[in-house]
Design an enzyme around this catalytic site. Structure first.
Site, PDB file in Angstrom:
ATOM      1  CE1 TYR A  69      -4.389  -0.664  -0.458  1.00 21.91           C
ATOM      2  CE2 TYR A  69      -3.565  -2.717   0.467  1.00 21.91           C
ATOM      3  CZ  TYR A  69      -4.533  -2.014  -0.227  1.00 21.91           C
ATOM      4  OH  TYR A  69      -5.641  -2.656  -0.708  1.00 21.91           O
ATOM      5  NE  ARG A  72      -3.015   0.036  -5.212  1.00 18.81           N
ATOM      6  CZ  ARG A  72      -4.302  -0.028  -4.829  1.00 18.81           C
ATOM      7  NH1 ARG A  72      -4.635  -0.754  -3.786  1.00 18.81           N
ATOM      8  NH2 ARG A  72      -5.230   0.614  -5.478  1.00 18.81           N
ATOM      9  CG  ASN A 104     -10.898   5.055  -8.924  1.00 18.58           C
ATOM     10  OD1 ASN A 104     -11.105   3.840  -8.983  1.00 18.58           O
ATOM     11  ND2 ASN A 104     -10.958   5.843  -9.964  1.00 18.58           N
ATOM     12  CG  HIS A 121     -14.085   0.703  -2.684  1.00 14.73           C
ATOM     13  ND1 HIS A 121     -13.883   0.044  -3.865  1.00 14.73           N
ATOM     14  CD2 HIS A 121     -15.321   0.320  -2.257  1.00 14.73           C
ATOM     15  CE1 HIS A 121     -14.946  -0.703  -4.165  1.00 14.73           C
ATOM     16  NE2 HIS A 121     -15.837  -0.539  -3.209  1.00 14.73           N
ATOM     17  CB  CYS A 133      -8.639   1.443  19.632  1.00 12.55           C
ATOM     18  SG  CYS A 133      -7.561   2.856  19.348  1.00 12.55           S
ATOM     19  CB  CYS A 159      -5.175   0.482  21.188  1.00 12.83           C
ATOM     20  SG  CYS A 159      -5.159   0.081  19.424  1.00 12.83           S
ATOM     21  CB  SER A 198     -14.336  -4.852 -13.989  1.00 10.96           C
ATOM     22  OG  SER A 198     -14.258  -4.907 -12.578  1.00 10.96           O
TER      23      SER A 198
HETATM   24  N1  APR Z   1     -10.823   4.217 -19.630  1.00  5.50           N
HETATM   25  C1  APR Z   1     -11.942   3.655 -19.123  1.00  5.50           C
HETATM   26  N2  APR Z   1     -11.985   2.408 -18.648  1.00  5.50           N
HETATM   27  C2  APR Z   1     -10.853   1.695 -18.668  1.00  5.50           C
HETATM   28  C3  APR Z   1      -9.646   2.204 -19.172  1.00  5.50           C
HETATM   29  C4  APR Z   1      -9.662   3.538 -19.668  1.00  5.50           C
HETATM   30  N3  APR Z   1      -8.553   4.112 -20.158  1.00  5.50           N
HETATM   31  N4  APR Z   1      -8.697   1.255 -19.050  1.00  5.50           N
HETATM   32  C5  APR Z   1      -9.276   0.190 -18.486  1.00  5.50           C
HETATM   33  N5  APR Z   1     -10.585   0.437 -18.264  1.00  5.50           N
HETATM   34  C6  APR Z   1     -11.590  -0.419 -17.644  1.00  5.50           C
HETATM   35  C7  APR Z   1     -11.323  -1.899 -17.758  1.00  5.50           C
HETATM   36  O1  APR Z   1     -11.825  -2.388 -19.011  1.00  5.50           O
HETATM   37  C8  APR Z   1     -12.097  -2.451 -16.576  1.00  5.50           C
HETATM   38  O2  APR Z   1     -13.444  -2.707 -16.929  1.00  5.50           O
HETATM   39  O3  APR Z   1     -11.562  -0.161 -16.251  1.00  5.50           O
HETATM   40  C9  APR Z   1     -12.063  -1.296 -15.565  1.00  5.50           C
HETATM   41  C10 APR Z   1     -11.173  -1.538 -14.375  1.00  5.50           C
HETATM   42  O4  APR Z   1     -11.691  -2.616 -13.662  1.00  5.50           O
HETATM   43  P1  APR Z   1     -11.129  -3.044 -12.224  1.00  5.50           P
HETATM   44  O5  APR Z   1      -9.639  -3.130 -12.259  1.00  5.50           O
HETATM   45  O6  APR Z   1     -11.896  -4.243 -11.830  1.00  5.50           O
HETATM   46  O7  APR Z   1     -11.455  -1.789 -11.313  1.00  5.50           O
HETATM   47  P2  APR Z   1     -12.774  -1.453 -10.518  1.00  5.50           P
HETATM   48  O8  APR Z   1     -13.988  -1.834 -11.283  1.00  5.50           O
HETATM   49  O9  APR Z   1     -12.630  -0.051 -10.062  1.00  5.50           O
HETATM   50  O10 APR Z   1     -12.624  -2.413  -9.274  1.00  5.50           O
HETATM   51  C11 APR Z   1     -13.516  -2.270  -8.214  1.00  5.50           C
HETATM   52  O11 APR Z   1     -12.318  -3.734  -6.816  1.00  5.50           O
HETATM   53  O12 APR Z   1     -10.258  -4.448  -6.277  1.00  5.50           O
HETATM   54  C12 APR Z   1     -11.322  -3.736  -5.843  1.00  5.50           C
HETATM   55  O13 APR Z   1     -11.429  -2.009  -4.274  1.00  5.50           O
HETATM   56  C13 APR Z   1     -10.945  -2.313  -5.546  1.00  5.50           C
HETATM   57  O14 APR Z   1     -12.121  -0.312  -6.066  1.00  5.50           O
HETATM   58  C14 APR Z   1     -11.681  -1.528  -6.600  1.00  5.50           C
HETATM   59  C15 APR Z   1     -12.857  -2.452  -6.913  1.00  5.50           C
END
Ligand code: APR
Length: 254
Positions: A69, A72, A104, A121, A133, A159, A198
């Site tokens: 983290y 990141r 995000n 998130h 705590c 704590c 996604s």
């Molecule tokens: N513009 C728009 N969409 C895009 C781009 C882009 N340039 N590049 C990739 N994508 C799309 C991908 O096709 C995918 O559908 O962004 C999506 C990213 O998907 P994930 O990595 O699954 O991200 P997200 O949907 O935010 O995940 C949800 O899952 O892991 C946990 O807490 C984490 O907040 C996150 C949550």
């Protein structure tokens, strides 16, 4: 991508009184933040982010998860908003009732100028006590602590528990106020713009369906297929940094 779909989207947004935007990792990708499901490179390539982002992983290997983290967090602090974030911020100046719900943990929407942002998130720039705590969340400013960087994570000054990032991990509840507000904005919008997610992680993935069930039009921006694609009214296929500025341009022409 036909210009016609951009025009249609702009028309639908133009006619909407209330617009809710749901964003995911894809919107930050063009800023250089890898999405959760992208293969990682370098030091972290051998790890699956989904396996590191759990309370169980932190309990069994706190240093590994903390270091991941921190990597990141550093990455997120070094990047800048892209044309997609900027276009979404501009929507707030064009229309009255616009709200962003983001999955995000970066603050690129805010950096781009968006004011109405709900973080479902959490926020990677902040930290909290693993045991909360002093109430949920017990936020701790780690810059005020003295700790050995090799023996991370630092300890809660109240704590003694480990300090962890202030993000929602798999299997954890979302912050109640943010989730309730997100549901409300989903139920009450005329249009939901779904960008770069996604749709694989619930409950955020259910928000577009809630919006649809309450009569909203769904416009999706994503280069790939998501779990939302099959019921979206319009699918704008492509990168948000390319598509969204075109939608704004078309809106200005309306
Ligand atoms: N513009 C728009 N969409 C895009 C781009 C882009 N340039 N590049 C990739 N994508 C799309 C991908 O096709 C995918 O559908 O962004 C999506 C990213 O998907 P994930 O990595 O699954 O991200 P997200 O949907 O935010 O995940 C949800 O899952 O892991 C946990 O807490 C984490 O907040 C996150 C949550």
């Amino acid at each position: 991508m036909t210009p016609n779909l951009i025009q249609q989207s702009a028309q639908i947004i133009h006619q909407a009184n209330t617009l809710t935007i749901l964003t995911g990792a894809g919107v930050s990708k063009e800023s250089g933040v890898p999405t959760f499901r992208d293969a990682l490179e370098g030091l972290w390539a051998q790890y699956d982010p989904q396996e590191l982002a759990t309370p169980q992983a932190f309990t069994s290997n706190p240093k590994l998860v903390w270091d991941w983290y921190e990597w990141r967090r550093k990455l997120a602090s070094e990047v800048a908003p892209n044309a997609g974030h900027i276009a979404l911020a501009e929507l707030e100046s064009i229309k009255d009732d616009v709200h962003i719900i983001t999955q995000n943990v970066d603050d690129l929407h805010e950096q781009a100028g968006s004011q109405n942002v709900i973080h479902l998130h959490g926020n990677i720039a902040t930290h909290k006590c693993f045991d909360n705590c002093r109430g949920i969340p017990t936020l701790i400013d780690i810059t005020t602590l003295t700790y050995n960087k090799d023996a991370t994570p630092p300890k809660c000054p109240y704590c003694g528990s480990n300090i962890r990032p202030n993000v929602v991990w798999f299997g954890e509840n979302l912050p109640q106020y943010e989730l309730n507000t997100a549901i409300e904005y989903s139920q009450n919008c005329d249009v939901m713009l779904v960008v770069g997610t996604s749709g694989m992680v619930s409950p955020a993935s259910e928000l577009p369906r809630i919006a649809k069930q309450h009569g909203a039009k769904i416009i999706e921006v994503n280069p790939d297929i998501s779990t939302i694609t099959h019921y979206a009214d319009i699918k704008l296929e492509g990168a948000s940094g390319e598509i969204l500025p075109k939608v704004i341009e078309a809106l200005h022409e309306n």
